[in-house]
Design an enzyme around this catalytic site. Structure first.
Site, PDB file in Angstrom:
ATOM      1  CB  CYS A 307       1.873  -0.242  -3.597  1.00  0.00           C
ATOM      2  SG  CYS A 307       1.677   1.259  -2.708  1.00  0.00           S
TER       3      CYS A 307
HETATM    4  C1  UN1 Z   1      -1.504   1.613  -3.579  1.00  0.00           C
HETATM    5  O1  UN1 Z   1      -0.841   1.478  -4.603  1.00  0.00           O
HETATM    6  O2  UN1 Z   1      -0.981   2.014  -2.506  1.00  0.00           O
HETATM    7  O3  UN1 Z   1      -5.283  -1.855  -6.553  1.00  0.00           O
HETATM    8  C2  UN1 Z   1      -2.956   1.381  -3.510  1.00  0.00           C
HETATM    9  C3  UN1 Z   1      -4.899  -0.726  -6.784  1.00  0.00           C
HETATM   10  C4  UN1 Z   1      -5.606   0.432  -6.101  1.00  0.00           C
HETATM   11  C5  UN1 Z   1      -5.018   0.720  -4.769  1.00  0.00           C
HETATM   12  C6  UN1 Z   1      -3.505   0.793  -4.786  1.00  0.00           C
HETATM   13  N1  UN1 Z   1      -7.022   0.162  -5.980  1.00  0.00           N
HETATM   14  O4  UN1 Z   1      -3.961  -0.515  -7.513  1.00  0.00           O
END
Ligand code: UN1
Length: 542
Positions: A307
């Protein structure tokens, strides 16, 4: 692997090319391993080696989801009454077991969704960190004492659990994200029905078994496997049926909006962590090598399937050519392959065939937006592979890294997330233009800037509309004790992680205790205080 598989899995006869076993997977309802009520199953496949089947899992029916909800309701009263330090102790045990089984779980996660071993290791660690953080929260979970406006009366606040929580997560973070949700949920005294991601059922099963092994009572967390349009939808439908008190969802903005509507019309709380088109700005004062490294990792780490992956790379025109030369050299040298076989790959396959299909649609969208495609040729096949692809391309679903330049604000690919290894590059005239561009997409999850000008960094931090910002860092890299979440199209404002997530899984209960032996009315029986008329002419002092 032995410890995890000992806890109730049977092997099924399959000849996997890597010699690894296939299992018969189960739902876990009230601590019992169950199949779907109609016996229908689906398969989990290794995306780096599609002929490797991890197992068959129940395609849960509406009845299965209802059984899980009934178990969660039955367990709620006892669990909510369990002292919070005891709940914390069980969560601590989960963290310690995850440490014990870490290597097995890392290998399993890489086999099931194709992340590199290093990244799977980071993710299991994030689940461990979450358990260790919330273990001690069991000894806090503070309420307050509040002064009353009336004598001989006490006021208090308590955190209370919401009830039964429906948990739905995507498969790109199949360990950290469900732990971000369920650990604080059970810490606060809630019970859960967890719909595992359809592309990571075996890892979800292993994690749920470990939770039980840690001492979690039956019914507190109930696992159902299935697909979004099946078990996931039945869980959302149960909100309309009055059977769910909270939904926590990580996934697409489109599905998040639908869930928000269902929860809204039932006045049920929901946590929504949705998409992003995360911007990263590079300014002339930046250390360009660091900026290249951060942008490259943000765009292509996890094959761009976070994400928090980099979406729009916004580069100041003054350093554009120099930056692009270094950036493209790195992109062209990218090592791609199955990390369980080849050590030093940057990324592995797409999470599953479904993600590969959706990514190809995203690529078509970027191409038809009018952007210049500088690099990338879609899916990697035996006769279409980049120089540093390692292994046999036909075995899995691997993608080239893609770079689209000359992107402008009026293009569709500037605004829409492309979930996979693709970055869209925009040129900025100056800082204000860069900040404007960083704010111009409909999302607001993560963001970043590379600059060595402190005022610019300050202005970016205060001017950006996003839930998270990296200064001289990539767009990824959330830690388990900082609030995680977004604004605008990236969520509904709730947060995961740290102390902030507790708000999402508890409500405040205000209690007043009248000790005076009579009825005292707030506001009405309060002592009146008369102000004394002042005789001084303060104007004389001026
Ligand atoms: C996600 O992409 O849903 O900061 C979580 C990050 C990870 C968590 C991502 N520690 O990319």
């Amino acid at each position: 692997m032995v410890h995890v598989l000992e806890t109730g899995l049977e092997f099924i006869a399959r000849e996997n090319p890597n010699g690894k076993p296939s299992v018969r997977g189960y739902n876990i309802i009230n601590g019992q391993l169950t199949s779907s009520s109609d016996g229908v199953t689906f398969e989990s496949k290794n995306p780096a080696l599609l002929a490797d089947c991890l197992g068959e899992f129940p395609l849960s029916t509406r009845d299965d989801v209802h059984s899980a909800l009934a178990a969660a309701h039955a367990a709620f009263t006892g669990w909510a009454a369990t002292p919070a330090p005891t709940r914390g102790q069980i969560i601590g045990n989960m963290g310690r077991l995850l440490m014990e089984y870490k290597d097995d779980l890392v290998a399993l996660e890489t086999r099931e969704i194709g992340k590199t071993l290093k990244e799977s290791g980071g993710e299991i660690q994030e689940a461990i960190d979450t358990c260790l953080f919330f273990q001690s929260e069991g000894r806090r979970l503070y309420g307050q004492t509040v002064n009353s406006e009336l004598p001989d009366k006490e006021l208090f606040t308590y955190r209370r659990p919401l009830g039964v929580c429906g948990i739905i997560n995507a498969c790109n973070f199949p360990s950290a994200v469900p732990f971000w949700k369920m650990i604080p949920a059970i810490m606060c005294g809630n019970t859960c029905v967890w719909k595992s991601p359809q592309d990571a059922p075996l890892l979800s099963f292993a994690l749920a078994r470990i939770m039980h092994q840690a001492g979690l009572p039956n019914g507190v967390i109930n696992l159902v496997h299935g697909k979004g349009s099946g078990a996931g939808q039945y869980l959302i439908d149960a909100v309309d049926e009055g059977l769910v008190n909270k939904i926590s969802f990580t996934g697409s903005t489109e599905v998040g909006k639908m869930i928000g509507e269902v929860c809204g019309r039932n006045l049920v709380s929901c946590s929504l962590e949705l998409g992003g088109k995360n911007p990263l700005v590079v300014m002339p004062s930046a250390n360009l090598d660091n900026a290249v490294a951060g942008a490259y990792w943000g765009a292509f780490g996890t094959a761009g399937q976070r994400c928090t992956s980099l979406g729009n790379l916004i580069v100041h025109e003054k350093i554009y050519d120099e930056f692009m030369e270094k950036f493209m050299a790195k992109v062209k040298s990218t090592h791609i392959g199955d990390s369980s076989v080849h050590k030093d790959v940057l990324y592995g396959p797409m999470l599953s065939e479904k993600y590969a299909k959706d990514f190809m649609i995203g690529l078509d969208m970027a191409k038809s937006s009018g952007a210049t495609q500088l690099w990338g040729r879609g899916e990697i096949t035996t006769d279409n592979q980049p120089e540093n692809f390692m292994g046999n391309a036909g075995d899995g679903v691997f993608m080239w890294p893609h770079v689209f330049a000359d992107v402008t604000e009026d293009m569709k690919c500037f605004h829409e997330e492309i979930f996979g290894p693709a970055v869209t590059i925009v040129k900025a005239k100056d800082f204000d233009h860069a900040l404007h561009l960083a704010n111009a997409s409909p999302y607001g999850l993560s963001s970043a800037i590379y600059t060595n000008d402190r005022l610019e960094a300050y202005r970016y931090k205060t001017g950006i509309k996003a839930g998270m910002t990296g200064i001289n860092n990539s767009t990824t890299g959330a830690e388990a004790h900082l609030p995680f979440g977004g604004v605008k199209g990236s969520g509904n404002g709730t947060r995961e992680s740290g102390i902030w997530v507790i708000e999402a899984y508890s409500y405040w209960h205000a209690v007043n205790d009248e000790l005076s032996g009579k009825l005292q009315l707030a506001q009405m029986d309060v002592d009146e205080i008369e102000a004394v008329e002042a005789e001084v002419d303060w104007a004389q002092l001026a």
